[in-house]
Design a protein around this motif. Structure first.
Motif, mmCIF file in Angstrom:
data_model
loop_
_atom_site.group_PDB
_atom_site.id
_atom_site.type_symbol
_atom_site.label_atom_id
_atom_site.label_comp_id
_atom_site.label_asym_id
_atom_site.label_seq_id
_atom_site.Cartn_x
_atom_site.Cartn_y
_atom_site.Cartn_z
ATOM 1 N N ALA A 103 5.809 3.947 -7.367
ATOM 2 C CA ALA A 103 6.009 3.033 -6.237
ATOM 3 C C ALA A 103 6.712 3.678 -5.051
ATOM 4 O O ALA A 103 6.241 3.584 -3.905
ATOM 5 C CB ALA A 103 6.778 1.798 -6.719
ATOM 6 N N GLU A 104 7.854 4.334 -5.267
ATOM 7 C CA GLU A 104 8.618 4.865 -4.142
ATOM 8 C C GLU A 104 7.918 6.044 -3.458
ATOM 9 O O GLU A 104 7.869 6.102 -2.226
ATOM 10 C CB GLU A 104 10.036 5.232 -4.580
ATOM 11 C CG GLU A 104 10.924 4.015 -4.791
ATOM 12 C CD GLU A 104 10.943 3.098 -3.573
ATOM 13 O OE1 GLU A 104 11.178 3.576 -2.452
ATOM 14 O OE2 GLU A 104 10.711 1.886 -3.743
ATOM 15 N N PRO A 105 7.393 7.018 -4.209
ATOM 16 C CA PRO A 105 6.637 8.075 -3.524
ATOM 17 C C PRO A 105 5.457 7.531 -2.721
ATOM 18 O O PRO A 105 5.201 7.991 -1.596
ATOM 19 C CB PRO A 105 6.168 8.978 -4.678
ATOM 20 C CG PRO A 105 7.192 8.773 -5.739
ATOM 21 C CD PRO A 105 7.588 7.339 -5.636
ATOM 22 N N LEU A 106 4.746 6.548 -3.264
ATOM 23 C CA LEU A 106 3.612 5.995 -2.520
ATOM 24 C C LEU A 106 4.072 5.205 -1.295
ATOM 25 O O LEU A 106 3.317 5.084 -0.323
ATOM 26 C CB LEU A 106 2.751 5.110 -3.424
ATOM 27 C CG LEU A 106 1.809 5.861 -4.357
ATOM 28 C CD1 LEU A 106 0.924 4.877 -5.121
ATOM 29 C CD2 LEU A 106 0.940 6.870 -3.614
ATOM 30 N N ARG A 107 5.276 4.692 -1.326
ATOM 31 C CA ARG A 107 5.802 4.045 -0.127
ATOM 32 C C ARG A 107 5.930 5.074 1.002
ATOM 33 O O ARG A 107 5.520 4.816 2.145
ATOM 34 C CB ARG A 107 7.168 3.412 -0.409
ATOM 35 C CG ARG A 107 7.772 2.702 0.816
ATOM 36 C CD ARG A 107 9.225 2.325 0.541
ATOM 37 N NE ARG A 107 9.328 1.461 -0.620
ATOM 38 C CZ ARG A 107 9.146 0.142 -0.605
ATOM 39 N NH1 ARG A 107 8.839 -0.449 0.536
ATOM 40 N NH2 ARG A 107 9.272 -0.560 -1.707
ATOM 41 N N ALA A 108 6.464 6.246 0.670
ATOM 42 C CA ALA A 108 6.612 7.300 1.671
ATOM 43 C C ALA A 108 5.248 7.770 2.178
ATOM 44 O O ALA A 108 5.040 7.956 3.380
ATOM 45 C CB ALA A 108 7.401 8.471 1.086
ATOM 46 N N VAL A 109 4.317 7.963 1.252
ATOM 47 C CA VAL A 109 2.969 8.379 1.636
ATOM 48 C C VAL A 109 2.305 7.292 2.474
ATOM 49 O O VAL A 109 1.699 7.565 3.521
ATOM 50 C CB VAL A 109 2.126 8.680 0.383
ATOM 51 C CG1 VAL A 109 0.667 8.930 0.757
ATOM 52 C CG2 VAL A 109 2.694 9.881 -0.367
ATOM 53 N N GLY A 110 2.409 6.047 2.013
ATOM 54 C CA GLY A 110 1.753 4.941 2.693
ATOM 55 C C GLY A 110 2.250 4.721 4.114
ATOM 56 O O GLY A 110 1.470 4.360 5.000
ATOM 57 N N GLU A 111 3.533 4.949 4.337
ATOM 58 C CA GLU A 111 4.074 4.770 5.682
ATOM 59 C C GLU A 111 3.471 5.781 6.658
ATOM 60 O O GLU A 111 3.191 5.460 7.808
ATOM 61 C CB GLU A 111 5.598 4.880 5.646
ATOM 62 C CG GLU A 111 6.266 3.679 4.985
ATOM 63 C CD GLU A 111 7.761 3.847 4.794
ATOM 64 O OE1 GLU A 111 8.263 4.968 5.076
ATOM 65 O OE2 GLU A 111 8.423 2.881 4.372
ATOM 66 N N VAL A 112 3.256 7.003 6.192
ATOM 67 C CA VAL A 112 2.603 8.009 7.043
ATOM 68 C C VAL A 112 1.143 7.637 7.261
ATOM 69 O O VAL A 112 0.631 7.672 8.385
ATOM 70 C CB VAL A 112 2.711 9.406 6.406
ATOM 71 C CG1 VAL A 112 1.907 10.427 7.221
ATOM 72 C CG2 VAL A 112 4.163 9.840 6.299
ATOM 73 N N LEU A 113 0.460 7.261 6.190
ATOM 74 C CA LEU A 113 -0.961 6.915 6.316
ATOM 75 C C LEU A 113 -1.159 5.742 7.258
ATOM 76 O O LEU A 113 -2.111 5.726 8.045
ATOM 77 C CB LEU A 113 -1.535 6.577 4.938
ATOM 78 C CG LEU A 113 -1.614 7.708 3.916
ATOM 79 C CD1 LEU A 113 -2.192 7.183 2.603
ATOM 80 C CD2 LEU A 113 -2.450 8.870 4.427
ATOM 81 N N ALA A 114 -0.281 4.751 7.194
ATOM 82 C CA ALA A 114 -0.430 3.568 8.042
ATOM 83 C C ALA A 114 -0.385 3.939 9.522
ATOM 84 O O ALA A 114 -1.070 3.324 10.341
ATOM 85 C CB ALA A 114 0.667 2.552 7.720
ATOM 86 N N ARG A 115 0.407 4.964 9.848
ATOM 87 C CA ARG A 115 0.487 5.404 11.248
ATOM 88 C C ARG A 115 -0.756 6.193 11.658
ATOM 89 O O ARG A 115 -1.119 6.199 12.840
ATOM 90 C CB ARG A 115 1.730 6.267 11.460
ATOM 91 C CG ARG A 115 3.040 5.529 11.253
ATOM 92 C CD ARG A 115 4.209 6.333 11.804
ATOM 93 N NE ARG A 115 4.387 7.616 11.129
ATOM 94 C CZ ARG A 115 5.187 7.810 10.094
ATOM 95 N NH1 ARG A 115 5.875 6.773 9.581
ATOM 96 N NH2 ARG A 115 5.325 8.999 9.547
ATOM 97 N N ARG A 116 -1.398 6.842 10.692
ATOM 98 C CA ARG A 116 -2.517 7.721 11.012
ATOM 99 C C ARG A 116 -3.878 7.063 10.861
ATOM 100 O O ARG A 116 -4.860 7.537 11.439
ATOM 101 C CB ARG A 116 -2.477 8.969 10.114
ATOM 102 C CG ARG A 116 -1.196 9.768 10.253
ATOM 103 C CD ARG A 116 -0.899 10.128 11.715
ATOM 104 N NE ARG A 116 0.338 10.859 11.863
ATOM 105 C CZ ARG A 116 0.440 12.178 11.798
ATOM 106 N NH1 ARG A 116 -0.652 12.913 11.595
ATOM 107 N NH2 ARG A 116 1.608 12.756 11.934
ATOM 108 N N LEU A 117 -3.958 6.016 10.077
ATOM 109 C CA LEU A 117 -5.240 5.325 9.894
ATOM 110 C C LEU A 117 -5.501 4.434 11.098
ATOM 111 O O LEU A 117 -4.981 3.341 11.210
ATOM 112 C CB LEU A 117 -5.218 4.478 8.615
ATOM 113 C CG LEU A 117 -5.369 5.243 7.301
ATOM 114 C CD1 LEU A 117 -4.999 4.348 6.136
ATOM 115 C CD2 LEU A 117 -6.781 5.771 7.140
ATOM 116 N N ARG A 118 -6.297 4.912 11.975
ATOM 117 C CA ARG A 118 -6.582 4.128 13.175
ATOM 118 C C ARG A 118 -7.468 2.937 12.810
ATOM 119 O O ARG A 118 -8.152 2.959 11.789
ATOM 120 C CB ARG A 118 -7.253 4.993 14.232
ATOM 121 C CG ARG A 118 -8.510 5.681 13.772
ATOM 122 C CD ARG A 118 -8.956 6.683 14.825
ATOM 123 N NE ARG A 118 -10.093 7.463 14.332
ATOM 124 C CZ ARG A 118 -11.169 7.704 15.042
ATOM 125 N NH1 ARG A 118 -11.298 7.218 16.248
ATOM 126 N NH2 ARG A 118 -12.141 8.439 14.549
#
Length: 337
Positions: free
Chosen positions: A318-333
């Motif tokens: 859960a926590e590692p994917l939170r970090a990954v997901g926050e970056v992806l959310a900014r990059r997924l246009r």
């Protein structure tokens, strides 16, 4: 609602609360499924929960007869439906186990309209049609991806072994004239120069599947040819996410992992991807060189690196994917197809 709330450790949930938006992830999902099976004596699976993630939808699905195959090659963790049907999905490729349930932990971070489609090893369904190389696997997954989304822009992600496959798919899409808007590599490294493949024994398979936990699991085939049946039982006993699998399903996971290890140890990318890539480094498992340096011969665009505070084997918790997901959310246009 009570089972949802108890599993999520919440005071209450409504009939329309989304399990994965209220803090659910693959481990909690397997616990919920186990409790539902016990209480209702039903064949519901984690795939059914992905398809029907609220108490109301899941109850309706169970009443209609659940039991979707959780090991299918194409696993919609969040399907593209209704108003989201024209939003470009994020396609996620499995690690060495062949199973992709863990990517469900990305859902609360990507936005409610982003479909998430997981790809799982075809070997989980038997030997027929199973690829013999990463190149064949990439061709197979490319065909499946284009059935879901015929044209770009494409968004691809892979953890560990899956990063090698995602890169190969990205290069093939680019060669076909398609746009790859995102390639995310989660602690995935190509083989270094001079690499010599190790002998694959039972201990090797367990550590590939369980990380450092696999080093201490007692197993008779630790120093010999992997015994798929024995390893399957150890996997069910040691992995809380896969514990709910039937013996035959766990054996399929072990067999897939064994095949994937053999393919991985002889694979050197034969194609280059001309776009950019995001690399997520599991800092708890130091690598011989930075991800950008390792991938530089195979990615001609910019490679951005992001540190994730976890061990390699815990990358989809859960926590590692939170970090990954926050970056992806900014990059997924907000790409439309």
């Amino acid at each position: 609602c009570g089972l949802f709330a108890d599993t999520l450790a919440l005071p209450s949930v409504t009939i329309d609360d989304h399990f994965f938006h209220r803090g659910g992830h693959s481990l909690l999902a397997t616990r919920l499924i186990s409790r539902i099976r016990t209480v209702w004596d039903t064949r519901v699976t984690i795939r059914d929960l992905f398809q029907s993630p609220t108490p109301a939808l899941l109850a309706e699905h169970i009443a209609a007869g659940g039991g979707g195959n959780p090991l299918d090659t194409v696993l919609p963790i969040r399907a593209a439906t209704g108003r989201d049907a024209d939003t470009a999905p994020l396609f996620c490729v499995h690690a060495v186990s062949g199973v992709s349930w863990g990517y469900a932990g990305l859902l609360p971070h990507l936005g409610a309209d982003r479909p998430l489609i997981a790809l799982q090893a075809r070997r989980l369904g038997g030997t027929e049609g199973a690829p013999g190389s990463i190149e064949e696997m990439a061709d197979d997954y490319l065909a499946e991806i284009r059935k879901v989304q015929p044209h770009g822009p494409y968004h691809l992600l892979g953890w560990s072994f899956g990063g090698l496959v995602a890169h190969a798919v990205a290069a093939r899409l680019e060669a076909a004239g398609e746009e790859v808007a995102l390639l995310a590599l989660l602690d995935s490294y190509p083989l270094p120069g001079g690499f010599r493949a190790p002998e694959i024994d039972g201990r090797h398979v367990l550590t590939a599947l369980l990380g450092s936990r696999g080093e201490s699991v007692p197993v008779r085939c630790a120093d010999s040819v992997p015994d798929i049946a024995e390893l399957a039982e150890k996997l069910r006993q040691s992995d809380p996410v896969l514990a709910g699998l039937e013996h035959a399903q766990a054996a399929a996971v072990v067999a897939a992992a064994l095949d994937n290890l053999r393919m991985r140890y002889r694979y050197v990318p034969g194609v280059r991807f001309g776009g950019d890539a995001l690399f997520f480094d599991a800092t708890g498992t130091p690598a011989a060189q930075p991800g950008a340096a390792a991938w530089a011969p195979y990615v001609t665009g910019r490679i951005e690196e992001f540190a994730v505070d976890c061990e390699h084997a815990r990358m989809t918790e859960a926590e590692p994917l939170r970090a990954v997901g926050e970056v992806l959310a900014r990059r997924l246009r907000p790409a439309r197809i």
